[in-house]
Design an enzyme around this catalytic site. Sequence first.
Site, mmCIF file in Angstrom:
data_model
loop_
_atom_site.group_PDB
_atom_site.id
_atom_site.type_symbol
_atom_site.label_atom_id
_atom_site.label_comp_id
_atom_site.label_asym_id
_atom_site.label_seq_id
_atom_site.Cartn_x
_atom_site.Cartn_y
_atom_site.Cartn_z
ATOM 1 N N ASP A 205 0.853 -1.186 0.000
ATOM 2 C CA ASP A 205 0.000 0.000 0.000
ATOM 3 C C ASP A 205 0.885 1.230 0.000
ATOM 4 O OD1 ASP A 205 -2.461 -1.346 0.029
ATOM 5 O OD2 ASP A 205 -2.486 -1.462 2.210
ATOM 6 N N ASP B 132 -7.106 -1.476 -4.461
ATOM 7 C CA ASP B 132 -8.132 -1.082 -3.489
ATOM 8 C C ASP B 132 -9.100 -0.066 -4.087
ATOM 9 O OD1 ASP B 132 -6.867 -2.722 -1.607
ATOM 10 O OD2 ASP B 132 -5.675 -1.069 -0.817
#
Length: 173
Positions: A127, A145
């Site tokens: 991330d 995401d």
Amino acid sequence: MPNTTLPKRASGLRYLWITLVLVILDQITKVWVAADFELYESRTLIDGLFNLTYVHNYGAAFSFLSDMGGWQRWFFTFIAVGISVVLLIWLRRNPADFWRQNLAFALILAGAVGNVTDRLLYGYVIDFLDVHYQGWHWPAFNVADMAITIGAALMLLEAFFDNRRDEHPEGKK
């Protein structure tokens, strides 16, 4: 003997190109961040609002279950593979003109495949997108995401506001 095969119709599988493009974009951005950043390094893009911050997510969304000892890697991988299979079946069964629903499925599939790829390759999800305001940080996320979130929102909108399936001859079963 007469030909009893039905003519082939265009299916939602036509939207898989979107999935492929997003998976490639997701993986390219993750490889770039992992190669160019130190773990937990943060670079400001918009002061007070947006950073690139490299983190490892061992859990699910928002690091849910990230500190559970490793079993969650395989649990989330299994769930994502199962969801991916279901989405492929739905795309195959959907007529191509159900574009909003097919787009939603293609986006969710892209996110699932992008994050499963990380779990299988690294044991965690990379991330790096960090949105924040006055000391409050949204949990870091990535392109996969975003695809899942946008796809889920489209799916909800489709479910609540579109009644084409009721009117479409192939939508009634």
